[in-house]
Structure formats: C-alpha cells, structure tokens
Scaffold this motif. Structure first.
Motif, PDB file in Angstrom:
ATOM      1  N   GLY A   1       0.620  11.188   9.544  1.00  0.00           N
ATOM      2  CA  GLY A   1      -0.445  10.159   9.538  1.00  0.00           C
ATOM      3  C   GLY A   1      -1.639  10.570   8.712  1.00  0.00           C
ATOM      4  N   SER A   2      -1.804  11.939   8.816  1.00  0.00           N
ATOM      5  CA  SER A   2      -2.970  12.456   7.859  1.00  0.00           C
ATOM      6  C   SER A   2      -3.143  11.870   6.475  1.00  0.00           C
ATOM      7  CB  SER A   2      -3.102  14.005   7.950  1.00  0.00           C
ATOM      8  OG  SER A   2      -3.091  14.521   9.298  1.00  0.00           O
ATOM      9  N   ALA A   3      -4.148  11.506   5.834  1.00  0.00           N
ATOM     10  CA  ALA A   3      -4.251  11.308   4.617  1.00  0.00           C
ATOM     11  C   ALA A   3      -4.627  12.448   3.721  1.00  0.00           C
ATOM     12  CB  ALA A   3      -5.380  10.109   4.448  1.00  0.00           C
ATOM     13  N   VAL A   4      -3.965  12.431   2.580  1.00  0.00           N
ATOM     14  CA  VAL A   4      -4.221  13.710   1.785  1.00  0.00           C
ATOM     15  C   VAL A   4      -4.101  13.051   0.202  1.00  0.00           C
ATOM     16  CG1 VAL A   4      -3.089  15.205   3.298  1.00  0.00           C
ATOM     17  CG2 VAL A   4      -1.695  14.176   1.787  1.00  0.00           C
ATOM     18  N   VAL A   5      -4.561  13.992  -0.577  1.00  0.00           N
ATOM     19  CA  VAL A   5      -4.604  13.615  -2.024  1.00  0.00           C
ATOM     20  C   VAL A   5      -3.748  14.964  -2.601  1.00  0.00           C
ATOM     21  CG1 VAL A   5      -5.974  13.457  -4.038  1.00  0.00           C
ATOM     22  CG2 VAL A   5      -6.658  12.397  -1.932  1.00  0.00           C
TER      23      VAL A   5
ATOM     24  N   MET B   1     -10.568  10.291 -11.162  1.00  0.00           N
ATOM     25  CA  MET B   1      -9.369  10.801 -10.573  1.00  0.00           C
ATOM     26  C   MET B   1      -8.332   9.649 -10.737  1.00  0.00           C
ATOM     27  SD  MET B   1      -7.753  11.465  -6.776  1.00  0.00           S
ATOM     28  CE  MET B   1      -8.139   9.817  -6.032  1.00  0.00           C
ATOM     29  N   LYS B   2      -7.286   9.802 -11.577  1.00  0.00           N
ATOM     30  CA  LYS B   2      -6.278   8.513 -11.804  1.00  0.00           C
ATOM     31  C   LYS B   2      -5.156   9.227 -11.089  1.00  0.00           C
ATOM     32  CE  LYS B   2      -3.640   6.084 -15.249  1.00  0.00           C
ATOM     33  NZ  LYS B   2      -2.972   5.563 -14.131  1.00  0.00           N
ATOM     34  N   ARG B   3      -4.953   8.128 -10.195  1.00  0.00           N
ATOM     35  CA  ARG B   3      -3.691   8.575  -9.295  1.00  0.00           C
ATOM     36  C   ARG B   3      -2.307   7.691  -9.750  1.00  0.00           C
ATOM     37  NH1 ARG B   3      -1.923   5.632  -4.711  1.00  0.00           N
ATOM     38  NH2 ARG B   3      -2.740   3.474  -4.505  1.00  0.00           N
ATOM     39  N   GLN B   4      -1.345   8.250  -9.200  1.00  0.00           N
ATOM     40  CA  GLN B   4       0.033   7.566  -9.606  1.00  0.00           C
ATOM     41  C   GLN B   4       0.443   7.093  -8.393  1.00  0.00           C
ATOM     42  OE1 GLN B   4      -0.573  10.666 -11.303  1.00  0.00           O
ATOM     43  NE2 GLN B   4      -1.335   9.561 -13.032  1.00  0.00           N
ATOM     44  N   GLU B   5       1.042   6.016  -8.462  1.00  0.00           N
ATOM     45  CA  GLU B   5       1.809   5.506  -7.204  1.00  0.00           C
ATOM     46  C   GLU B   5       3.271   5.966  -6.912  1.00  0.00           C
ATOM     47  OE1 GLU B   5       1.776   1.009  -7.355  1.00  0.00           O
ATOM     48  OE2 GLU B   5      -0.448   1.211  -6.534  1.00  0.00           O
ATOM     49  N   VAL B   6       3.593   6.151  -5.881  1.00  0.00           N
ATOM     50  CA  VAL B   6       5.025   6.676  -5.709  1.00  0.00           C
ATOM     51  C   VAL B   6       6.165   5.840  -6.327  1.00  0.00           C
ATOM     52  CG1 VAL B   6       6.740   7.274  -3.875  1.00  0.00           C
ATOM     53  CG2 VAL B   6       4.362   7.934  -3.624  1.00  0.00           C
ATOM     54  N   ALA B   7       5.816   4.463  -6.368  1.00  0.00           N
ATOM     55  CA  ALA B   7       6.767   3.698  -6.683  1.00  0.00           C
ATOM     56  C   ALA B   7       6.966   3.846  -8.550  1.00  0.00           C
ATOM     57  CB  ALA B   7       6.240   2.203  -6.599  1.00  0.00           C
ATOM     58  N   SER B   8       5.899   4.030  -9.216  1.00  0.00           N
ATOM     59  CA  SER B   8       6.111   4.396 -10.583  1.00  0.00           C
ATOM     60  C   SER B   8       7.065   5.557 -11.003  1.00  0.00           C
ATOM     61  CB  SER B   8       4.573   4.540 -11.025  1.00  0.00           C
ATOM     62  OG  SER B   8       4.065   5.918 -10.713  1.00  0.00           O
ATOM     63  N   PHE B   9       6.979   6.559 -10.014  1.00  0.00           N
ATOM     64  CA  PHE B   9       8.034   7.654 -10.391  1.00  0.00           C
ATOM     65  C   PHE B   9       9.403   7.158 -10.352  1.00  0.00           C
ATOM     66  CE2 PHE B   9       4.387   9.869  -8.059  1.00  0.00           C
ATOM     67  CZ  PHE B   9       3.913  10.686  -9.141  1.00  0.00           C
TER      68      PHE B   9
ATOM     69  N   THR C   1       1.788  16.935 -14.703  1.00  0.00           N
ATOM     70  CA  THR C   1       0.733  17.045 -13.659  1.00  0.00           C
ATOM     71  C   THR C   1       0.335  15.748 -13.085  1.00  0.00           C
ATOM     72  OG1 THR C   1      -0.117  19.299 -14.230  1.00  0.00           O
ATOM     73  CG2 THR C   1      -1.642  18.161 -12.665  1.00  0.00           C
ATOM     74  N   VAL C   2       0.417  15.316 -11.717  1.00  0.00           N
ATOM     75  CA  VAL C   2      -0.103  14.119 -11.445  1.00  0.00           C
ATOM     76  C   VAL C   2      -0.963  14.218 -10.133  1.00  0.00           C
ATOM     77  CG1 VAL C   2       2.179  12.999 -12.176  1.00  0.00           C
ATOM     78  CG2 VAL C   2       2.207  13.908  -9.922  1.00  0.00           C
ATOM     79  N   THR C   3      -1.260  12.997  -9.802  1.00  0.00           N
ATOM     80  CA  THR C   3      -2.150  12.854  -8.656  1.00  0.00           C
ATOM     81  C   THR C   3      -1.576  11.788  -7.847  1.00  0.00           C
ATOM     82  OG1 THR C   3      -4.140  13.933  -9.557  1.00  0.00           O
ATOM     83  CG2 THR C   3      -4.437  12.783  -7.448  1.00  0.00           C
ATOM     84  N   VAL C   4      -1.188  12.205  -6.358  1.00  0.00           N
ATOM     85  CA  VAL C   4      -0.663  11.065  -5.503  1.00  0.00           C
ATOM     86  C   VAL C   4      -1.512  11.134  -4.440  1.00  0.00           C
ATOM     87  CG1 VAL C   4       1.618  11.095  -6.398  1.00  0.00           C
ATOM     88  CG2 VAL C   4       0.981  12.558  -4.666  1.00  0.00           C
ATOM     89  N   CYS C   5      -1.851   9.825  -3.630  1.00  0.00           N
ATOM     90  CA  CYS C   5      -2.570   9.785  -2.559  1.00  0.00           C
ATOM     91  C   CYS C   5      -1.709   9.006  -1.620  1.00  0.00           C
ATOM     92  CB  CYS C   5      -4.005   9.262  -2.751  1.00  0.00           C
ATOM     93  SG  CYS C   5      -4.918   9.703  -3.985  1.00  0.00           S
ATOM     94  N   GLY C   6      -1.904   9.570  -0.269  1.00  0.00           N
ATOM     95  CA  GLY C   6      -1.000   8.900   0.835  1.00  0.00           C
ATOM     96  C   GLY C   6      -1.144   9.313   1.981  1.00  0.00           C
ATOM     97  N   TRP C   7      -0.251   9.168   3.224  1.00  0.00           N
ATOM     98  CA  TRP C   7      -0.314   9.643   4.016  1.00  0.00           C
ATOM     99  C   TRP C   7       0.966  10.488   4.488  1.00  0.00           C
ATOM    100  CZ3 TRP C   7       0.019   4.470   3.241  1.00  0.00           C
ATOM    101  CH2 TRP C   7       1.193   3.746   3.783  1.00  0.00           C
TER     102      TRP C   7
END
Length: 100
Positions: free
Chosen positions: A71-75, A1-9, A20-26
């Motif tokens: 605070g839940s962590a999601v992908v 899985m390659k994720r993109q950081e929010v800052a890159s958007f 289509t993108v993948t983001v991970c965070g809380w």
C-alpha cells in the motif's frame, strides 16, 4: 514530471519498449533478496499492474524500498523491458524509486 499510466503500456506496449518512463502508484506486493527486489505496482488506471525490478547496485535507497509495506505510494522512473518469455509481457527496470 510527466507520468505514464499503467493502462497505456497495455494499450500500446511496442511504443514504450526500451524507453525511460515514470509511473506512480501503490505497492500491491514487495519482495527482495540481497541484491534484487520486485514491486507489483498498481496506479488504478486498469486492473492490471506492472512489475518493477530494482537492484541494490542501481538504487541508492534500496534498503528503504525493500522495507516498505503493502500500500506504500511510490514514484518509479525506469526503463520498459519487454519480457515475452515471462508471465508478464514487460517490466520496468528501476533507475530511481521515490517514496511519497
């Protein structure tokens, strides 16, 4: 899985539009109605967050996601949709949301 950081958007939004993108965070906040939900997602890459829109008709675990705590962590895997007429410049329409 390659994720993109929010800052890159925020640095180069036009290159992500419609992709289509993948983001991970809380989750900073989660709200839902009967058929539509919103997650304010932050990954720590910048102070800004991204709004994730998830629909009951597209997300098999809608009820599980809607009941998550702050605070839940999601992908999230989804499509970047430009929303210049809204308060945020874009949002991610979720295809899949996984709880970590």
């Amino acid at each position: 899985m390659k994720r993109q950081e929010v800052a890159s958007f925020y640095k180069d939004l036009s290159s992500y539009a419609g992709k289509t993108v993948t983001v991970c965070g809380w989750a900073r906040s989660i709200r839902d109605s009967k058929a539509l939900g919103f997650i304010d997602l932050n990954d720590g890459s910048c102070h800004k967050s991204v709004q994730v829109v998830f629909e009951r008709s597209n997300i098999s675990n809608y009820d599980e996601i809607a009941k998550l705590n702050v605070g839940s962590a999601v992908v999230v895997r989804g499509t970047v949709v430009l929303t210049p007429e809204m308060k945020q410049p874009f949002e991610i329409k979720a295809i899949e949301v996984t709880v970590e």
